[in-house]
Design a protein around this motif. Structure first.
Motif, short mmCIF file in Angstrom:
data_model
loop_
_atom_site.label_atom_id
_atom_site.label_comp_id
_atom_site.label_asym_id
_atom_site.label_seq_id
_atom_site.Cartn_x
_atom_site.Cartn_y
_atom_site.Cartn_z
N SER A 1 20.24 4.13 -1.28
CA SER A 1 19.10 5.03 -0.96
C SER A 1 17.85 4.41 -1.18
CB SER A 1 19.07 6.16 -2.15
OG SER A 1 20.57 6.36 -2.40
N TYR A 2 16.94 4.61 -0.10
CA TYR A 2 15.69 4.20 0.06
C TYR A 2 14.64 4.77 0.29
CZ TYR A 2 16.49 3.40 5.13
OH TYR A 2 16.96 3.59 6.17
N LEU A 3 13.48 4.45 -0.08
CA LEU A 3 12.26 5.17 -0.05
C LEU A 3 11.43 4.76 1.32
CD1 LEU A 3 10.43 5.04 -3.54
CD2 LEU A 3 11.59 6.98 -2.42
N VAL A 4 11.13 5.81 2.15
CA VAL A 4 10.27 5.89 3.29
C VAL A 4 9.36 6.59 3.56
CG1 VAL A 4 12.27 4.93 4.68
CG2 VAL A 4 12.08 7.21 4.61
N PHE A 5 8.23 6.33 4.50
CA PHE A 5 7.51 7.31 4.87
C PHE A 5 7.93 8.09 6.16
CE2 PHE A 5 4.55 4.00 2.77
CZ PHE A 5 4.00 4.92 1.84
N ASP A 6 7.81 9.40 6.12
CA ASP A 6 8.34 10.34 7.10
C ASP A 6 7.16 10.58 8.15
OD1 ASP A 6 9.68 11.69 9.03
OD2 ASP A 6 9.88 13.52 7.56
N LEU A 7 6.86 9.99 9.11
CA LEU A 7 5.74 10.03 9.76
C LEU A 7 6.23 10.89 10.88
CD1 LEU A 7 4.32 6.24 9.75
CD2 LEU A 7 3.82 8.41 8.22
N PRO A 8 5.34 11.36 11.63
CA PRO A 8 5.62 12.53 12.97
C PRO A 8 6.40 11.88 13.83
CG PRO A 8 3.30 12.59 12.21
CD PRO A 8 3.65 11.47 11.44
N ASN A 9 6.14 10.55 14.12
CA ASN A 9 7.04 9.83 15.17
C ASN A 9 7.81 8.78 14.91
OD1 ASN A 9 6.11 11.50 17.55
ND2 ASN A 9 4.06 10.66 16.77
N SER A 10 7.96 8.33 13.44
CA SER A 10 8.57 7.29 13.14
C SER A 10 8.86 7.40 11.64
CB SER A 10 7.86 6.14 13.28
OG SER A 10 6.77 6.22 12.82
N VAL A 11 9.89 6.49 11.16
CA VAL A 11 10.08 6.42 9.68
C VAL A 11 9.94 4.91 9.31
CG1 VAL A 11 11.73 6.56 7.98
CG2 VAL A 11 11.91 8.33 9.87
N GLU A 12 9.32 4.90 8.40
CA GLU A 12 8.60 3.46 8.06
C GLU A 12 8.99 3.35 6.44
OE1 GLU A 12 4.02 1.26 7.63
OE2 GLU A 12 4.72 2.47 9.32
N PRO A 13 9.29 2.07 6.19
CA PRO A 13 9.66 1.96 4.73
C PRO A 13 8.52 1.77 3.60
CG PRO A 13 10.69 0.32 6.29
CD PRO A 13 9.86 1.04 6.89
N VAL A 14 8.87 2.33 2.38
CA VAL A 14 7.67 2.09 1.59
C VAL A 14 7.84 0.77 1.01
CG1 VAL A 14 6.86 2.99 -0.81
CG2 VAL A 14 7.86 4.68 0.91
N PRO A 15 6.75 -0.07 1.19
CA PRO A 15 6.52 -1.37 0.60
C PRO A 15 6.96 -1.38 -1.12
CG PRO A 15 4.77 -0.96 2.35
CD PRO A 15 5.29 0.25 1.71
N ARG A 16 7.42 -2.52 -1.28
CA ARG A 16 7.72 -2.69 -2.55
C ARG A 16 6.61 -2.71 -3.63
NH1 ARG A 16 13.54 -5.79 -2.88
NH2 ARG A 16 13.14 -5.65 -5.27
N GLU A 17 5.41 -3.12 -3.06
CA GLU A 17 4.14 -3.33 -4.13
C GLU A 17 3.60 -2.03 -4.30
OE1 GLU A 17 2.88 -4.12 0.21
OE2 GLU A 17 4.55 -4.80 -1.04
N LEU A 18 3.67 -0.97 -3.48
CA LEU A 18 3.20 0.52 -3.78
C LEU A 18 3.53 0.97 -5.07
CD1 LEU A 18 2.97 1.90 -0.09
CD2 LEU A 18 1.23 0.35 -1.37
N PRO A 19 4.45 1.13 -5.57
CA PRO A 19 4.58 1.98 -7.01
C PRO A 19 3.48 1.21 -7.92
CG PRO A 19 6.78 1.26 -6.01
CD PRO A 19 5.72 0.70 -5.23
N GLU A 20 3.32 -0.04 -7.94
CA GLU A 20 2.56 -0.60 -8.80
C GLU A 20 1.06 -0.32 -8.70
OE1 GLU A 20 1.34 -4.98 -10.46
OE2 GLU A 20 3.40 -4.73 -9.71
N LYS A 21 0.68 -0.29 -7.27
CA LYS A 21 -0.68 -0.15 -7.00
C LYS A 21 -1.01 1.26 -7.39
CE LYS A 21 -3.20 0.69 -2.54
NZ LYS A 21 -3.29 0.98 -1.22
N TRP A 22 -0.08 2.16 -6.92
CA TRP A 22 -0.19 3.83 -7.15
C TRP A 22 -0.14 3.97 -8.66
CZ3 TRP A 22 3.47 5.21 -2.82
CH2 TRP A 22 2.92 5.28 -1.80
N ALA A 23 0.52 3.07 -9.48
CA ALA A 23 0.81 3.46 -10.69
C ALA A 23 1.86 4.64 -11.09
CB ALA A 23 -0.57 3.70 -11.88
N LYS A 24 2.79 4.33 -10.35
CA LYS A 24 3.90 5.42 -10.48
C LYS A 24 5.24 4.60 -10.57
CE LYS A 24 1.25 8.82 -9.08
NZ LYS A 24 0.99 9.82 -10.01
N GLY A 25 5.99 5.08 -11.40
CA GLY A 25 7.38 4.61 -11.36
C GLY A 25 8.39 4.89 -10.27
N VAL A 26 9.31 4.21 -9.89
CA VAL A 26 10.06 4.25 -8.83
C VAL A 26 11.03 5.30 -8.95
CG1 VAL A 26 12.17 3.17 -7.62
CG2 VAL A 26 10.10 1.78 -8.33
#
Length: 184
Positions: A51-76
């Motif tokens: 099970s993996y995290l993605v961004f659901d964009l209008p015309n595509s699906v893009e994986p959430v980069p591994r470094e973003l939770p830390e940047k956002w101060a959010k837990g996985v």
């Protein structure tokens, strides 16, 4: 590809702040062996899949980069919960009871959403999808989830049908996930 490039440019999700993209986060299920897991934020929730995290964009699906939770101060785990809530809100699969023989059924969840199979991670929220004896689950491709809550020995008939369907639907695709049908 052009539409996906425009999505990437317009949303620039990799640089965005959390509040700008939180409604775009979703969870997909995929075949562990065919995905670049070193580049994905993922969990192993179901055997043979991730099970993996993605961004659901209008015309595509893009994986959430591994470094973003830390940047956002959010837990996985927090992001996975949010992603599943977004899937539940945005995807509306058709749910149908399929009778195998008198008194024995399985449930088919189908839909156009790339996230229909992700409902396998929310079985406890679907009507009659779980049982103290377990649930047989097949997720052959992104548009289909099949399941049978085990309530009696009649489940043997569901195993046979789900196995055949899982193999056939996985071969048809699109977005094949697994021809297997693990029991949960």
């Amino acid at each position: 590809l052009v539409a996906a490039a425009k999505d990437h440019e317009k949303f620039n999700v990799r640089e965005a702040e959390f509040d700008q993209v939180k409604d775009l986060i979703a969870v997909r299920i995929g075949d562990e062996e065919s995905l670049p897991i070193d580049k994905l934020l993922f969990r192993r929730d179901l055997p043979g899949t991730i099970s993996y995290l993605v961004f659901d964009l209008p015309n595509s699906v893009e994986p959430v980069p591994r470094e973003l939770p830390e940047k956002w101060a959010k837990g996985v785990d927090e992001l996975f919960s949010l992603g599943l809530a977004n899937v539940k809100r945005s995807a509306s699969p058709q749910i149908e009871q399929v009778e195998i023989q008198p008194g024995v059924t399985f449930t088919a969840c189908t839909g156009e959403s790339f996230f229909t199979a992700s409902f396998a991670l929310m079985l406890d929220e679907l009507e009659r999808a779980t049982s103290p004896h377990g649930t047989l689950v097949a997720i052959p491709h992104r548009h289909t989830l099949l399941f049978h809550a085990i309530r009696s020995s009649d489940a043997i008939f569901a195993v046979q049908h789900l196995g055949i369907l899982a193999v056939n639907l996985d071969e048809q695709g699109p977005g094949s996930i697994s021809p297997k049908w693990p029991s949960l």
